[in-house]
Design a protein around this motif. Structure first.
Motif, PDB file in Angstrom:
ATOM      1  N   SER A  28       0.834  -1.197   0.000  1.00 20.98           N
ATOM      2  CA  SER A  28       0.000   0.000   0.000  1.00 20.98           C
ATOM      3  C   SER A  28       0.871   1.249   0.000  1.00 20.98           C
ATOM      4  N   GLN A  29       0.323   2.320  -0.562  1.00 18.94           N
ATOM      5  CA  GLN A  29       1.077   3.571  -0.606  1.00 18.94           C
ATOM      6  C   GLN A  29       1.340   4.117   0.800  1.00 18.94           C
ATOM      7  N   PRO A  30       0.361   4.079   1.723  1.00 16.82           N
ATOM      8  CA  PRO A  30       0.657   4.555   3.087  1.00 16.82           C
ATOM      9  C   PRO A  30       1.776   3.756   3.755  1.00 16.82           C
ATOM     10  N   ALA A  31       1.803   2.442   3.550  1.00 15.83           N
ATOM     11  CA  ALA A  31       2.851   1.627   4.166  1.00 15.83           C
ATOM     12  C   ALA A  31       4.214   1.978   3.600  1.00 15.83           C
ATOM     13  N   LEU A  32       4.272   2.187   2.290  1.00 16.45           N
ATOM     14  CA  LEU A  32       5.536   2.568   1.669  1.00 16.45           C
ATOM     15  C   LEU A  32       5.992   3.927   2.180  1.00 16.45           C
ATOM     16  N   SER A  33       5.062   4.886   2.243  1.00 15.85           N
ATOM     17  CA  SER A  33       5.410   6.224   2.704  1.00 15.85           C
ATOM     18  C   SER A  33       5.908   6.212   4.144  1.00 15.85           C
ATOM     19  N   GLU A  34       5.269   5.420   4.993  1.00 11.80           N
ATOM     20  CA  GLU A  34       5.672   5.346   6.394  1.00 11.80           C
ATOM     21  C   GLU A  34       7.061   4.725   6.537  1.00 11.80           C
ATOM     22  N   ALA A  35       7.346   3.689   5.738  1.00 11.87           N
ATOM     23  CA  ALA A  35       8.670   3.061   5.786  1.00 11.87           C
ATOM     24  C   ALA A  35       9.756   4.047   5.383  1.00 11.87           C
ATOM     25  N   VAL A  36       9.469   4.840   4.353  1.00 12.24           N
ATOM     26  CA  VAL A  36      10.438   5.844   3.917  1.00 12.24           C
ATOM     27  C   VAL A  36      10.608   6.915   4.992  1.00 12.24           C
ATOM     28  N   SER A  37       9.510   7.328   5.621  1.00 14.21           N
ATOM     29  CA  SER A  37       9.587   8.347   6.675  1.00 14.21           C
ATOM     30  C   SER A  37      10.446   7.868   7.837  1.00 14.21           C
ATOM     31  N   LYS A  38      10.319   6.601   8.210  1.00 14.76           N
ATOM     32  CA  LYS A  38      11.150   6.048   9.288  1.00 14.76           C
ATOM     33  C   LYS A  38      12.630   6.101   8.917  1.00 14.76           C
ATOM     34  N   LEU A  39      12.939   5.793   7.651  1.00 14.37           N
ATOM     35  CA  LEU A  39      14.333   5.852   7.215  1.00 14.37           C
ATOM     36  C   LEU A  39      14.835   7.296   7.238  1.00 14.37           C
ATOM     37  N   GLU A  40      13.985   8.222   6.830  1.00 18.39           N
ATOM     38  CA  GLU A  40      14.373   9.634   6.857  1.00 18.39           C
ATOM     39  C   GLU A  40      14.676  10.085   8.278  1.00 18.39           C
ATOM     40  N   ARG A  41      13.834   9.661   9.240  1.00 23.27           N
ATOM     41  CA  ARG A  41      14.077  10.038  10.635  1.00 23.27           C
ATOM     42  C   ARG A  41      15.367   9.433  11.151  1.00 23.27           C
ATOM     43  N   GLU A  42      15.642   8.203  10.742  1.00 23.85           N
ATOM     44  CA  GLU A  42      16.854   7.527  11.196  1.00 23.85           C
ATOM     45  C   GLU A  42      18.107   8.198  10.641  1.00 23.85           C
ATOM     46  N   LEU A  43      18.053   8.605   9.361  1.00 24.35           N
ATOM     47  CA  LEU A  43      19.222   9.217   8.732  1.00 24.35           C
ATOM     48  C   LEU A  43      19.298  10.718   8.985  1.00 24.35           C
ATOM     49  N   GLY A  44      18.173  11.304   9.388  1.00 23.88           N
ATOM     50  CA  GLY A  44      18.162  12.746   9.578  1.00 23.88           C
ATOM     51  C   GLY A  44      18.189  13.520   8.282  1.00 23.88           C
ATOM     52  N   VAL A  45      17.667  12.923   7.216  1.00 25.20           N
ATOM     53  CA  VAL A  45      17.691  13.525   5.881  1.00 25.20           C
ATOM     54  C   VAL A  45      16.332  13.324   5.234  1.00 25.20           C
ATOM     55  N   MET A  46      15.826  14.357   4.563  1.00 27.64           N
ATOM     56  CA  MET A  46      14.594  14.214   3.780  1.00 27.64           C
ATOM     57  C   MET A  46      14.960  13.590   2.428  1.00 27.64           C
ATOM     58  N   LEU A  47      14.562  12.340   2.231  1.00 24.91           N
ATOM     59  CA  LEU A  47      14.930  11.622   1.010  1.00 24.91           C
ATOM     60  C   LEU A  47      13.970  11.897  -0.136  1.00 24.91           C
ATOM     61  N   LEU A  48      12.724  12.217   0.192  1.00 30.18           N
ATOM     62  CA  LEU A  48      11.717  12.476  -0.832  1.00 30.18           C
ATOM     63  C   LEU A  48      11.210  13.910  -0.725  1.00 30.18           C
ATOM     64  N   ASP A  49      10.960  14.490  -1.861  1.00 25.70           N
ATOM     65  CA  ASP A  49      10.338  15.805  -1.948  1.00 25.70           C
ATOM     66  C   ASP A  49       8.854  15.581  -2.211  1.00 25.70           C
ATOM     67  N   ARG A  50       8.044  15.723  -1.159  1.00 27.28           N
ATOM     68  CA  ARG A  50       6.618  15.421  -1.246  1.00 27.28           C
ATOM     69  C   ARG A  50       5.834  16.678  -1.607  1.00 27.28           C
ATOM     70  N   ARG A  51       5.069  16.578  -2.685  1.00 30.80           N
ATOM     71  CA  ARG A  51       4.228  17.687  -3.122  1.00 30.80           C
ATOM     72  C   ARG A  51       2.838  17.157  -3.446  1.00 30.80           C
ATOM     73  N   ARG A  52       1.904  18.064  -3.687  1.00 28.17           N
ATOM     74  CA  ARG A  52       0.552  17.633  -4.034  1.00 28.17           C
ATOM     75  C   ARG A  52       0.539  16.854  -5.342  1.00 28.17           C
ATOM     76  N   SER A  53       1.454  17.185  -6.245  1.00 23.19           N
ATOM     77  CA  SER A  53       1.511  16.496  -7.532  1.00 23.19           C
ATOM     78  C   SER A  53       2.160  15.121  -7.429  1.00 23.19           C
ATOM     79  N   GLY A  54       2.724  14.795  -6.250  1.00 23.25           N
ATOM     80  CA  GLY A  54       3.375  13.507  -6.072  1.00 23.25           C
ATOM     81  C   GLY A  54       4.704  13.660  -5.368  1.00 23.25           C
ATOM     82  N   ALA A  55       5.384  12.547  -5.155  1.00 24.68           N
ATOM     83  CA  ALA A  55       6.667  12.545  -4.454  1.00 24.68           C
ATOM     84  C   ALA A  55       7.787  12.221  -5.422  1.00 24.68           C
ATOM     85  N   ARG A  56       8.884  12.935  -5.284  1.00 27.04           N
ATOM     86  CA  ARG A  56      10.093  12.690  -6.076  1.00 27.04           C
ATOM     87  C   ARG A  56      11.280  12.643  -5.129  1.00 27.04           C
TER      88      ARG A  56
END
Length: 306
Positions: A28-56
């Motif tokens: 699911s998209q929420p599960a994928l997004s949450e997994a990425v968010s956890k990695l971002e918190r762990e690394l202290g880096v925003m890995l994805l640029d999230r916008r209304r048009s989508g994430a890159r």
């Protein structure tokens, strides 16, 4: 940090959005997004640029991407070394307009199978616009399309010319028109014609040749392979790039042949297309198939020149 989190980042980069990545990964998209968010918190880096048009993937993510890919490749090598044959398996999806299938694509697939026997290949006969859309969305790895001189390349896709040829008339080997060195549009209008459906380049070329006066009796079909079969059965004549016919089993068996079109100097090119991306390198099997296609194209062009 988990390996699948790195795989998720690579998938978002490859497919261009969280939605398409989640579809290809079957989560699911929420599960994928949450997994990425956890990695971002762990690394202290925003890995994805999230916008209304989508994430890159973000600028910081791109800087770390190669390191992630190296970790994933190292894990794959470890699994293979440990005897996990499943680590070698990978599905490669190729969209094709069915041009030069037996002369180029089949030999390249044979080489890929010899080098990577665990690879699963899916070949899809599609129209050019569908292939380009599939490449952009990440649902296809490679695409084979025909283009005419002057056609604009699509944005965000890169192309490599494989073969250059000329459109020719394809006719049964025993057809009366084989007595002619050249065949005119008027000659074709007097015959039953087999047209490619709208969306194929040879449909567009046929309208260029015939103008507003298409043959009055006309079948239509998808792709060169069915067109050649119908010609071999004596059901009509068609127009195809010469590299789709010369060397084909039906041509080698003496069932079909070709003749140039009088007054036509059109050049048609078979192009290998991929998505243009600053993301992770294409998987090994995709790169191997691309290399095999290029090598086979050089061999085929050399055999014709000699």
């Amino acid at each position: 940090m988990r390996i699948e989190q790195l795989e998720y980042i690579a998938a978002v980069t490859q497919h261009g959005s969280l939605r398409r990545a989640s579809e290809r990964l079957h989560i699911s998209q929420p599960a994928l997004s949450e997994a990425v968010s956890k990695l971002e918190r762990e690394l202290g880096v925003m890995l994805l640029d999230r916008r209304r048009s989508g994430a890159r993937i973000s600028r910081e993510g791109r800087e770390l991407l190669q390191h992630m890919v190296e970790v994933l490749e190292a894990v794959d090598r470890l699994k293979v070394a440990a005897g996990d044959r499943g680590a070698e398996a990978r599905q490669v999806r190729v969209g094709t307009v069915n041009a030069a299938t037996t002369t180029l694509l089949v030999p390249a697939v044979t080489q890929l199978q010899a080098l990577h026997p665990e690879t699963n290949l899916e070949l899809l006969t599609m129209q050019q616009a569908e292939i380009e859309q599939g490449l952009l969305e990440g649902s296809l790895d490679l695409g084979l399309v025909n283009v005419l001189g002057g056609d604009d390349p699509p944005v965000d896709l890169v192309g490599t010319d494989l073969l250059h040829g000329r459109p020719v008339v394809v006719l049964p080997a025993d057809h009366p028109l084989t007595a002619q060195q050249l065949i005119t549009a008027e000659d074709l209008r007097a015959e039953r014609f087999i047209a490619m459906r709208a969306g194929y380049l040879m449909h567009r070329f046929a309208h260029r040749i015939f103008g507003a006066q298409m043959p009055t009796t006309c079948h239509s079909t998808d792709g060169a392979e069915m067109g050649k079969t119908l010609v071999a059965e004596g059901l009509g004549l068609t127009l195809l790039p010469d590299y789709s016919v010369i060397g084909d089993p039906l041509e080698r068996a003496g069932l079909i042949t070709t003749r140039p079109i009088a007054g036509d100097q059109t050049v048609v090119t078979l192009v290998l297309r991929q998505r243009a991306s600053a993301g992770p390198p294409a998987p090994l099997q995709v790169r191997a198939l691309r290399t095999a296609l290029l090598a086979r194209a050089r061999e085929y062009a050399g055999s014709r020149a000699s």
